[in-house]
Design a protein around this motif. Sequence first.
Motif, PDB file in Angstrom:
ATOM      1  N   LYS A 217      22.202  33.667 -67.041  1.00 28.30           N
ATOM      2  CA  LYS A 217      21.690  34.706 -67.939  1.00 28.30           C
ATOM      3  C   LYS A 217      21.628  35.992 -67.129  1.00 28.30           C
ATOM      4  CE  LYS A 217      17.291  35.314 -69.223  1.00 28.30           C
ATOM      5  NZ  LYS A 217      15.980  34.838 -69.580  1.00 28.30           N
ATOM      6  N   ILE A 218      22.120  37.090 -67.716  1.00 29.30           N
ATOM      7  CA  ILE A 218      22.104  38.385 -67.022  1.00 29.30           C
ATOM      8  C   ILE A 218      21.192  39.347 -67.784  1.00 29.30           C
ATOM      9  CG2 ILE A 218      23.485  40.375 -66.285  1.00 29.30           C
ATOM     10  CD1 ILE A 218      25.922  38.438 -66.199  1.00 29.30           C
ATOM     11  N   LYS A 219      20.225  39.896 -67.051  1.00 28.86           N
ATOM     12  CA  LYS A 219      19.314  40.876 -67.645  1.00 28.86           C
ATOM     13  C   LYS A 219      19.519  42.206 -66.911  1.00 28.86           C
ATOM     14  CE  LYS A 219      14.352  41.832 -67.870  1.00 28.86           C
ATOM     15  NZ  LYS A 219      13.048  41.429 -67.308  1.00 28.86           N
ATOM     16  N   VAL A 220      19.545  43.303 -67.660  1.00 25.07           N
ATOM     17  CA  VAL A 220      19.728  44.626 -67.045  1.00 25.07           C
ATOM     18  C   VAL A 220      18.553  45.520 -67.403  1.00 25.07           C
ATOM     19  CG1 VAL A 220      21.217  46.672 -66.908  1.00 25.07           C
ATOM     20  CG2 VAL A 220      22.254  44.409 -67.195  1.00 25.07           C
ATOM     21  N   THR A 221      17.923  46.107 -66.376  1.00 23.57           N
ATOM     22  CA  THR A 221      16.877  47.101 -66.619  1.00 23.57           C
ATOM     23  C   THR A 221      17.322  48.434 -66.010  1.00 23.57           C
ATOM     24  OG1 THR A 221      15.718  46.360 -64.631  1.00 23.57           O
ATOM     25  CG2 THR A 221      14.940  45.481 -66.723  1.00 23.57           C
ATOM     26  N   GLY A 222      16.607  49.496 -66.356  1.00 19.89           N
ATOM     27  CA  GLY A 222      17.010  50.836 -65.926  1.00 19.89           C
ATOM     28  C   GLY A 222      18.095  51.342 -66.857  1.00 19.89           C
ATOM     29  N   TYR A 223      19.098  51.973 -66.295  1.00 21.18           N
ATOM     30  CA  TYR A 223      20.230  52.436 -67.113  1.00 21.18           C
ATOM     31  C   TYR A 223      21.048  51.229 -67.559  1.00 21.18           C
ATOM     32  CZ  TYR A 223      19.273  57.231 -65.639  1.00 21.18           C
ATOM     33  OH  TYR A 223      18.683  58.449 -65.419  1.00 21.18           O
ATOM     34  N   GLN A 224      21.470  51.257 -68.814  1.00 25.04           N
ATOM     35  CA  GLN A 224      22.164  50.088 -69.370  1.00 25.04           C
ATOM     36  C   GLN A 224      23.670  50.162 -69.135  1.00 25.04           C
ATOM     37  OE1 GLN A 224      20.626  47.242 -70.805  1.00 25.04           O
ATOM     38  NE2 GLN A 224      18.996  48.310 -69.714  1.00 25.04           N
ATOM     39  N   SER A 225      24.246  48.990 -68.859  1.00 23.63           N
ATOM     40  CA  SER A 225      25.696  48.882 -68.698  1.00 23.63           C
ATOM     41  C   SER A 225      26.306  48.505 -70.045  1.00 23.63           C
ATOM     42  CB  SER A 225      25.995  47.794 -67.665  1.00 23.63           C
ATOM     43  OG  SER A 225      27.369  47.599 -67.581  1.00 23.63           O
TER      44      SER A 225
ATOM     45  N   THR B  72      29.074  43.213 -69.080  1.00 17.40           N
ATOM     46  CA  THR B  72      28.720  42.487 -67.839  1.00 17.40           C
ATOM     47  C   THR B  72      29.936  41.776 -67.246  1.00 17.40           C
ATOM     48  OG1 THR B  72      28.044  40.593 -69.188  1.00 17.40           O
ATOM     49  CG2 THR B  72      26.309  42.130 -68.527  1.00 17.40           C
ATOM     50  N   GLN B  73      31.148  42.294 -67.539  1.00 18.38           N
ATOM     51  CA  GLN B  73      32.363  41.572 -67.115  1.00 18.38           C
ATOM     52  C   GLN B  73      32.469  41.453 -65.593  1.00 18.38           C
ATOM     53  OE1 GLN B  73      35.273  45.401 -67.936  1.00 18.38           O
ATOM     54  NE2 GLN B  73      36.238  43.452 -67.610  1.00 18.38           N
ATOM     55  N   VAL B  74      32.069  42.500 -64.854  1.00 14.43           N
ATOM     56  CA  VAL B  74      32.180  42.457 -63.389  1.00 14.43           C
ATOM     57  C   VAL B  74      31.219  41.405 -62.833  1.00 14.43           C
ATOM     58  CG1 VAL B  74      31.797  43.766 -61.262  1.00 14.43           C
ATOM     59  CG2 VAL B  74      33.049  44.799 -63.147  1.00 14.43           C
ATOM     60  N   SER B  75      29.989  41.381 -63.368  1.00 13.12           N
ATOM     61  CA  SER B  75      29.011  40.374 -62.934  1.00 13.12           C
ATOM     62  C   SER B  75      29.536  38.967 -63.203  1.00 13.12           C
ATOM     63  CB  SER B  75      27.681  40.558 -63.670  1.00 13.12           C
ATOM     64  OG  SER B  75      27.139  41.825 -63.396  1.00 13.12           O
ATOM     65  N   GLU B  76      30.083  38.769 -64.385  1.00 14.12           N
ATOM     66  CA  GLU B  76      30.585  37.436 -64.751  1.00 14.12           C
ATOM     67  C   GLU B  76      31.731  37.008 -63.834  1.00 14.12           C
ATOM     68  OE1 GLU B  76      31.340  37.309 -69.011  1.00 14.12           O
ATOM     69  OE2 GLU B  76      29.489  38.454 -69.333  1.00 14.12           O
TER      70      GLU B  76
ATOM     71  N   VAL C  98      26.945  46.987 -58.663  1.00 16.83           N
ATOM     72  CA  VAL C  98      26.545  45.745 -59.331  1.00 16.83           C
ATOM     73  C   VAL C  98      27.221  44.546 -58.651  1.00 16.83           C
ATOM     74  CG1 VAL C  98      26.968  44.406 -61.457  1.00 16.83           C
ATOM     75  CG2 VAL C  98      25.911  46.670 -61.602  1.00 16.83           C
ATOM     76  N   ALA C  99      28.540  44.657 -58.444  1.00 14.45           N
ATOM     77  CA  ALA C  99      29.306  43.538 -57.869  1.00 14.45           C
ATOM     78  C   ALA C  99      28.849  43.223 -56.443  1.00 14.45           C
ATOM     79  CB  ALA C  99      30.799  43.877 -57.889  1.00 14.45           C
ATOM     80  N   LEU C 100      28.660  44.262 -55.639  1.00 16.60           N
ATOM     81  CA  LEU C 100      28.262  44.060 -54.240  1.00 16.60           C
ATOM     82  C   LEU C 100      26.859  43.469 -54.136  1.00 16.60           C
ATOM     83  CD1 LEU C 100      29.458  47.216 -52.257  1.00 16.60           C
ATOM     84  CD2 LEU C 100      29.796  44.843 -51.556  1.00 16.60           C
TER      85      LEU C 100
ATOM     86  N   CYS D 187      40.333  43.514 -60.603  1.00 19.56           N
ATOM     87  CA  CYS D 187      40.764  42.655 -61.719  1.00 19.56           C
ATOM     88  C   CYS D 187      40.164  43.102 -63.052  1.00 19.56           C
ATOM     89  CB  CYS D 187      40.412  41.195 -61.434  1.00 19.56           C
ATOM     90  SG  CYS D 187      41.405  40.490 -60.097  1.00 19.56           S
ATOM     91  N   CYS D 188      38.962  43.643 -63.017  1.00 17.05           N
ATOM     92  CA  CYS D 188      38.321  44.121 -64.262  1.00 17.05           C
ATOM     93  C   CYS D 188      38.694  45.569 -64.578  1.00 17.05           C
ATOM     94  CB  CYS D 188      36.799  43.993 -64.168  1.00 17.05           C
ATOM     95  SG  CYS D 188      36.207  42.301 -64.023  1.00 17.05           S
ATOM     96  N   GLN D 189      39.484  46.201 -63.695  1.00 13.73           N
ATOM     97  CA  GLN D 189      39.935  47.593 -63.860  1.00 13.73           C
ATOM     98  C   GLN D 189      38.779  48.575 -63.991  1.00 13.73           C
ATOM     99  OE1 GLN D 189      42.686  47.141 -67.251  1.00 13.73           O
ATOM    100  NE2 GLN D 189      44.345  47.458 -65.798  1.00 13.73           N
ATOM    101  N   THR D 190      37.740  48.353 -63.185  1.00 13.16           N
ATOM    102  CA  THR D 190      36.587  49.253 -63.243  1.00 13.16           C
ATOM    103  C   THR D 190      36.512  50.183 -62.033  1.00 13.16           C
ATOM    104  OG1 THR D 190      35.275  47.425 -62.345  1.00 13.16           O
ATOM    105  CG2 THR D 190      35.145  47.792 -64.712  1.00 13.16           C
ATOM    106  N   GLY D 191      37.395  49.987 -61.048  1.00  8.77           N
ATOM    107  CA  GLY D 191      37.383  50.848 -59.867  1.00  8.77           C
ATOM    108  C   GLY D 191      38.330  50.327 -58.809  1.00  8.77           C
ATOM    109  N   LEU D 192      38.543  51.168 -57.780  1.00  7.46           N
ATOM    110  CA  LEU D 192      39.496  50.803 -56.726  1.00  7.46           C
ATOM    111  C   LEU D 192      38.926  50.951 -55.320  1.00  7.46           C
ATOM    112  CD1 LEU D 192      42.735  52.507 -58.115  1.00  7.46           C
ATOM    113  CD2 LEU D 192      42.329  50.049 -57.886  1.00  7.46           C
ATOM    114  N   GLY D 193      38.082  51.952 -55.108  1.00 10.89           N
ATOM    115  CA  GLY D 193      37.638  52.230 -53.749  1.00 10.89           C
ATOM    116  C   GLY D 193      36.143  52.214 -53.529  1.00 10.89           C
ATOM    117  N   ASP D 194      35.371  52.104 -54.614  1.00  8.52           N
ATOM    118  CA  ASP D 194      33.914  52.219 -54.483  1.00  8.52           C
ATOM    119  C   ASP D 194      33.293  51.061 -53.704  1.00  8.52           C
ATOM    120  OD1 ASP D 194      33.367  54.674 -55.841  1.00  8.52           O
ATOM    121  OD2 ASP D 194      33.832  53.672 -57.722  1.00  8.52           O
ATOM    122  N   VAL D 195      33.853  49.862 -53.824  1.00  7.28           N
ATOM    123  CA  VAL D 195      33.272  48.727 -53.092  1.00  7.28           C
ATOM    124  C   VAL D 195      33.388  48.960 -51.587  1.00  7.28           C
ATOM    125  CG1 VAL D 195      33.570  46.283 -52.496  1.00  7.28           C
ATOM    126  CG2 VAL D 195      33.488  46.970 -54.895  1.00  7.28           C
ATOM    127  N   LEU D 196      34.578  49.357 -51.126  1.00  7.39           N
ATOM    128  CA  LEU D 196      34.764  49.628 -49.695  1.00  7.39           C
ATOM    129  C   LEU D 196      33.786  50.701 -49.223  1.00  7.39           C
ATOM    130  CD1 LEU D 196      36.445  49.168 -47.083  1.00  7.39           C
ATOM    131  CD2 LEU D 196      37.976  50.992 -47.885  1.00  7.39           C
TER     132      LEU D 196
END
Length: 298
Positions: A56-64, A67-71, A107-109, A138-147
């Motif tokens: 189960k994924i719960k989000v507080t604060g600003y809403q996304s 939840t595809q990246v989390s999944e 979120v992913a990190l 893979c989810c096409q949400t970004g390319l360099g932010d994780v690094l």
Amino acid sequence: MRGMAFSPAHITGFFKAELDEKQRPEFQGSLGAGFSIQSGVITAVEIEESDYTDFKIKVTGYQSDNTQVSEFVIREFLKNIKGNYFLNIHHDIKVPVGYGFGCSAAVALSLAFALNQAFGTGFSNEKLGRIAHVAEVCCQTGLGDVLASYHGGFEIRVKGGAPGIGTIKKISTESYSAIMICFAPISTKQFMKERMSSINGLGGKMVNKLVQSEDINEFHDSSVEFANYVNIITPKMKAVIDDLHKNGIKCGVALFGETIFTLVSQDLEDKVLSILEKYNDGIIIKSKIDDLGARLVS
């Protein structure tokens, strides 16, 4: 069993995509330059043994918006876990989603770090960073932010890819604060589909130039030039940029969002805030640079 981790939000000022579909996702990414801030995403994970595996994924604060990246991160993680567990996941998002703050990367990190702690899997930080990076690509949400968020600080990404593959060069910004004003979101996925090929030459040149100069003012100017070139500056953004420039303040544009940022020394903070406060339909965020990157929190 529990885990809790934080990842800083990250703003990119300009970039060059490195997308070769023949390569594995961890080798894809982007060159570019940007900075991580002390606001971001805190993720808490609680796991318990169960008859079947679910979450189960719960989000507080600003809403996304999804939840595809989390999944994706959860599914990757569970490939390495024996037995069945119920996962309770809580993302607390402290920056607006879709405004160029690299939220999906944070979120992913933070989720990968928290899952590793909760399950006691003992993965290296680089492996966790790789899981998060692959999720983004893979989810096409970004390319360099994780690094970038993985390392923290003000960085130039000089080689694309996941942590352990991509490399960065850090520039010291100890005395600077980041001040941002956000008006509306822009879909990264939509942009990546439509415009990527037209912008790579310019982004690559800007990276090379900044590696030589390490100049924050040049970073601001290049960011505005890049945003103009890719045609994402709205009339409202132009008004703010012009206002700041008229007052001798350099600024840049967050990719991708209707967000203007400036990195300023402490003595200019009040001046910048007084200019931005005139635009009362914007969200103003002020933060120090986060130099530590993604990490566990107690």
